[in-house]
Design a protein around this motif. Structure first.
Motif, PDB file in Angstrom:
ATOM      1  N   VAL A 184      -4.882  -3.483   2.704  1.00 20.39           N
ATOM      2  CA  VAL A 184      -3.866  -3.992   3.224  1.00 20.39           C
ATOM      3  C   VAL A 184      -4.278  -4.879   4.343  1.00 20.39           C
ATOM      4  CG1 VAL A 184      -1.622  -3.361   4.532  1.00 20.39           C
ATOM      5  CG2 VAL A 184      -2.347  -1.922   2.776  1.00 20.39           C
ATOM      6  N   VAL A 185      -5.239  -4.458   5.267  1.00 17.49           N
ATOM      7  CA  VAL A 185      -5.718  -5.310   6.154  1.00 17.49           C
ATOM      8  C   VAL A 185      -6.240  -6.657   5.740  1.00 17.49           C
ATOM      9  CG1 VAL A 185      -7.191  -5.376   8.209  1.00 17.49           C
ATOM     10  CG2 VAL A 185      -5.920  -3.273   7.839  1.00 17.49           C
ATOM     11  N   GLN A 186      -7.109  -6.313   4.526  1.00 14.95           N
ATOM     12  CA  GLN A 186      -7.757  -7.783   4.206  1.00 14.95           C
ATOM     13  C   GLN A 186      -6.666  -8.723   3.715  1.00 14.95           C
ATOM     14  OE1 GLN A 186     -10.577  -8.642   4.995  1.00 14.95           O
ATOM     15  NE2 GLN A 186     -11.984  -6.906   4.989  1.00 14.95           N
ATOM     16  N   ALA A 187      -5.584  -8.294   3.003  1.00 16.12           N
ATOM     17  CA  ALA A 187      -4.674  -9.124   2.235  1.00 16.12           C
ATOM     18  C   ALA A 187      -4.009  -9.700   3.227  1.00 16.12           C
ATOM     19  CB  ALA A 187      -3.865  -8.331   1.547  1.00 16.12           C
ATOM     20  N   ARG A 188      -3.648  -8.985   4.641  1.00 19.95           N
ATOM     21  CA  ARG A 188      -2.905  -9.460   5.730  1.00 19.95           C
ATOM     22  C   ARG A 188      -3.582 -10.698   6.270  1.00 19.95           C
ATOM     23  NH1 ARG A 188      -2.672  -9.011  10.831  1.00 19.95           N
ATOM     24  NH2 ARG A 188      -0.714  -9.517  11.947  1.00 19.95           N
TER      25      ARG A 188
ATOM     26  N   LEU B  44       0.009  -8.984  -2.573  1.00 20.58           N
ATOM     27  CA  LEU B  44      -1.228  -7.975  -2.863  1.00 20.58           C
ATOM     28  C   LEU B  44      -0.994  -7.264  -1.590  1.00 20.58           C
ATOM     29  CD1 LEU B  44      -4.242 -10.307  -4.125  1.00 20.58           C
ATOM     30  CD2 LEU B  44      -3.126  -8.304  -5.271  1.00 20.58           C
ATOM     31  N   MET B  45      -0.693  -7.643  -0.547  1.00 23.12           N
ATOM     32  CA  MET B  45      -0.662  -6.699   0.972  1.00 23.12           C
ATOM     33  C   MET B  45       0.444  -5.672   0.551  1.00 23.12           C
ATOM     34  SD  MET B  45       0.157  -7.715   4.910  1.00 23.12           S
ATOM     35  CE  MET B  45       1.832  -8.394   4.256  1.00 23.12           C
ATOM     36  N   VAL B  46       1.574  -5.953  -0.168  1.00 16.91           N
ATOM     37  CA  VAL B  46       2.559  -5.108  -0.390  1.00 16.91           C
ATOM     38  C   VAL B  46       2.148  -4.178  -1.431  1.00 16.91           C
ATOM     39  CG1 VAL B  46       5.021  -5.027  -1.142  1.00 16.91           C
ATOM     40  CG2 VAL B  46       4.328  -6.821   0.184  1.00 16.91           C
ATOM     41  N   GLN B  47       1.375  -4.691  -2.432  1.00 15.06           N
ATOM     42  CA  GLN B  47       1.161  -3.841  -3.412  1.00 15.06           C
ATOM     43  C   GLN B  47       0.018  -2.782  -2.950  1.00 15.06           C
ATOM     44  OE1 GLN B  47      -1.181  -5.796  -6.362  1.00 15.06           O
ATOM     45  NE2 GLN B  47      -2.533  -4.149  -6.825  1.00 15.06           N
TER      46      GLN B  47
ATOM     47  N   LEU C 165       3.725  -7.662 -11.834  1.00 14.57           N
ATOM     48  CA  LEU C 165       2.345  -7.256 -12.247  1.00 14.57           C
ATOM     49  C   LEU C 165       1.716  -6.555 -11.085  1.00 14.57           C
ATOM     50  CD1 LEU C 165       1.574 -11.265 -13.477  1.00 14.57           C
ATOM     51  CD2 LEU C 165       1.677  -9.193 -14.733  1.00 14.57           C
ATOM     52  N   SER C 166       2.100  -6.672  -9.707  1.00 18.49           N
ATOM     53  CA  SER C 166       1.575  -6.062  -8.637  1.00 18.49           C
ATOM     54  C   SER C 166       1.852  -4.545  -9.082  1.00 18.49           C
ATOM     55  CB  SER C 166       2.098  -6.650  -7.449  1.00 18.49           C
ATOM     56  OG  SER C 166       1.671  -7.988  -7.186  1.00 18.49           O
TER      57      SER C 166
ATOM     58  N   LEU D  50       2.255  -0.229  -0.868  1.00 21.17           N
ATOM     59  CA  LEU D  50       2.729   0.626  -1.861  1.00 21.17           C
ATOM     60  C   LEU D  50       1.820   1.786  -2.482  1.00 21.17           C
ATOM     61  CD1 LEU D  50       5.332   1.475  -3.352  1.00 21.17           C
ATOM     62  CD2 LEU D  50       4.843  -0.236  -5.168  1.00 21.17           C
ATOM     63  N   ALA D  51       0.802   1.179  -3.009  1.00 22.37           N
ATOM     64  CA  ALA D  51      -0.272   2.225  -3.477  1.00 22.37           C
ATOM     65  C   ALA D  51      -0.770   3.311  -2.450  1.00 22.37           C
ATOM     66  CB  ALA D  51      -1.489   1.424  -4.037  1.00 22.37           C
ATOM     67  N   MET D  52      -0.778   2.724  -1.353  1.00 21.68           N
ATOM     68  CA  MET D  52      -1.430   3.653  -0.156  1.00 21.68           C
ATOM     69  C   MET D  52      -0.218   4.842   0.123  1.00 21.68           C
ATOM     70  SD  MET D  52      -2.578   2.916   3.703  1.00 21.68           S
ATOM     71  CE  MET D  52      -1.118   2.722   4.312  1.00 21.68           C
ATOM     72  N   LEU D  53       0.935   4.309   0.191  1.00 21.71           N
ATOM     73  CA  LEU D  53       2.011   5.440   0.400  1.00 21.71           C
ATOM     74  C   LEU D  53       2.082   6.142  -0.641  1.00 21.71           C
ATOM     75  CD1 LEU D  53       4.525   3.019   2.015  1.00 21.71           C
ATOM     76  CD2 LEU D  53       2.995   4.594   3.407  1.00 21.71           C
TER      77      LEU D  53
END
Length: 591
Positions: A328-332, A177-180, A59-60, A183-186
């Motif tokens: 990413v930062v907020q999810a972490r 969500l952080m991994v998602q 889903l992510s 990934l989207a950023m990369l």
């Protein structure tokens, strides 16, 4: 019959947190090393299982692809104005602007609907995992020994069930969500580097600005999360104490004391919430400021070489780069802030987990258990191997007997009943049950749980549940209404049937709706309706007037003709009816 029972009667001889917001700020909790935090997250992922992780990851990925596709389409429309900078497909550049906008709106709508479905599915998975953790914890609580339960507080368990388990599932969700987001950023970064190298500079600068903001404005999420776990337990403890003993609280005129205690706990919670919001807002302010400043400096350096389309695209890319890394930062931070909930859950489970040295024992097979439940018992022998246990440490009981335990208050009558019935000191208890043709031996914690299913126990202080009168008496069993009504009439409780729905009227227990004598008789009736070969009654005539006591005595005497009835009491009239009286010495009282 009374004379015959009196002839058989014999007497057995006597047997030898109060922290303020300022204090919390000045002394933050110790932070675990990052490796231990990763191990904790790994254990949480392992507990969720591969199926849960696979579905959430899928889903992510879907959510990321939809997000990237929507952004890519918007950027392509911005770049498809006929300039040399445009790198969008030919068919898209040839579309009129109106058609492109219609296409964009349609795709964004479709993306929104799919994302809504993805969000619902993710929430369904997370709530399912949360429910599974709650059921496992309740099962461990119900299966724990009395010694293990003595280590836990009501507030700790309520905090785990109501808040910390939810935070545990949220921690896993935020990690995904952080991994998602990463990934989207990369993917987004690689795409810009490949397709539009000139536009990559503001994106890279924005990423650097966002990372700098995260370093400048540290969140302390892990420390705040551990404070949250302690506050959850304290708040649940306060609320539980207030509702559990509401009448006692009012009788002592202690409402102001409890309200002040509640106010102190909620003030700590408000400080914690304010601190989190302050740090999050500070980070966002630093991030936006640095992103705009760096992108603006880059635009000034480029000067007139930038067209309007490039300027618009640069701003979109810079903003999107900042928000991508910010996600990413907020999810972490949310992951680390929620992970202490799982840490608290693991600590409580460790307390509930039996010592391997004490888990030995002999339990019955399912077939033997069913057989024993139907057979007539010829003798029950209990023995304790605890060297520090008070006497007696061994008792043999025969069926169709009325056995009494008496002694001064505090000499250990209730504890002895609990040990015999498998409610206390289970690890050191051995039971031998003689049936018609077979002898069954049980010992240990698992055997004590089986034994409790074969006995009917009525504690001195019965507990009612917020359910109907029928459910309170039967606890899920099935019995004819007429039988229950006859019992209520016999015990002088027929007036409870006068309520609107009779047996099915729900009980609201914010206040105690019944007198102490009514609750006590309902507790006795709950045990009698189970109809077991052994009944254990603690102070069966306590809290009762003369008439109600006489009714209870008659029932106890009648039932002892068909089964073993073991009770504790100070009631002289009831003790006179007993076949065996075990008198405990007051010297066994321990402070």
């Amino acid at each position: 019959m009374a004379g015959e029972r009196q002839d058989r009667r014999r007497t057995v001889p006597s047997f030898g947190i109060a922290l303020t917001g300022q204090a919390l700020k000045s002394s933050p909790p110790k932070v675990l090393p990052r490796r231990q935090q990763l191990q904790l997250l790994k254990a949480l992922a392992r507990e969720a299982g591969w199926r849960q992780l696979s579905l959430q990851t899928l889903l992510s990925v879907v959510s990321s692809l939809l997000d990237i596709a929507g952004l890519g389409l918007a950027v392509s429309l911005l770049l498809s104005s006929g300039t040399d900078f445009a790198t969008s497909p030919t068919w898209l550049r040839e579309l009129p602007l109106s058609s492109s906008l219609v296409l964009l709106v349609g795709l964004i709508l479709a993306r929104g609907l799919i994302q809504a479905r993805v969000a619902v599915s993710r929430e369904w998975l997370r709530s399912g995992f949360t429910d599974r953790l709650r059921q496992q914890l309740l099962h461990e609580v119900f299966s724990a020994s009395s010694r293990q339960l003595d280590q836990l507080g009501r507030g700790d368990l309520l905090a785990l069930l109501m808040a910390d388990i939810t935070r545990s599932a949220m921690s896993l969700d935020q990690a995904l969500l952080m991994v998602q987001a990463l990934l989207a950023m990369l993917v987004y970064l690689i795409s810009v580097l490949v397709v539009g190298r000139t536009a990559a500079w503001p994106l890279l600068l924005a990423l650097a600005a966002t990372a700098s903001a995260a370093l400048l404005k540290r969140s302390g999420s892990w420390g705040l999360g551990r404070i949250q776990s302690r506050l959850n337990a304290a708040l649940q403890r306060t609320v539980g104490d207030g509702l559990h003993g509401l009448n006692a609280l009012r009788a002592a005129a202690a409402e102001v004391w409890l309200l002040n205690r509640f106010a102190r706990e909620t003030a700590k919670g408000r400080w914690l919430l304010r601190e989190r919001v302050r740090r999050r807002a500070g980070y966002n302010a630093w991030r936006d400021t640095l992103v705009v400043a760096i992108a603006g400096v880059w635009m000034l350096i480029q000067g007139e070489a930038l067209t309007a389309e490039v300027l618009a695209t640069t701003l979109v890319l810079a903003y999107r780069a900042g928000t991508s890394l910010s996600a990413v930062v907020q999810a972490r931070r949310l992951c680390l802030g929620s992970l202490p909930g799982y840490e608290a859950l693991r600590e409580r489970r460790q307390q509930l987990r039996a010592d391997p040295l004490l888990t030995f024992g002999t339990a019955l097979s399912e077939r033997s258990l069913q057989r024993l439940g139907l057979e007539h018992w010829s003798r029950l022998h209990w023995q304790s191997t605890d060297p520090g246990a008070a006497a007696p440490t061994s008792i043999s009981l025969q069926p169709n007997r009325l056995v009494a335990i008496t002694g001064a208050s505090g000499c250990g009558k209730t504890k002895l009943l609990d040990r015999i019935s498998g409610l206390h000191d289970e690890e050191n208890s051995f039971w031998t049950i003689h049936g018609q043709n077979t002898t069954f031996q049980l010992n240990g914690l698992a055997a004590a749980q089986q034994l409790r299913g074969l006995m009917a126990c009525a504690p001195q202080h019965a507990a009612l549940f917020e359910a109907s009168l029928r459910d309170n008496l039967l606890l899920g069993a099935d019995l004819a209404d007429q039988t229950i009504k006859e019992w209520l009439h016999r015990l002088g409780l027929e007036h409870l049937l006068d309520r609107q729905d009779g047996l099915d009227t729900p009980m609201s227990l914010a206040q105690t709706p019944f007198s102490g004598g009514e609750i006590h008789r309902l507790g006795l009736l709950r045990a009698w309706l189970r109809s077991r070969p052994v009944e254990v009654l603690d102070e069966p005539t306590a809290f009762l007037d003369a008439t109600a006591s006489q009714r209870v005595r008659e029932v106890i005497l009648e039932r002892s003709r068909e089964r073993l009835v073991l009770f504790s009491s100070h009631d002289r009239d009831l003790l006179k009816q007993a076949d065996v009286v075990i008198e405990l010495p007051s010297s066994e009282l321990k402070v």
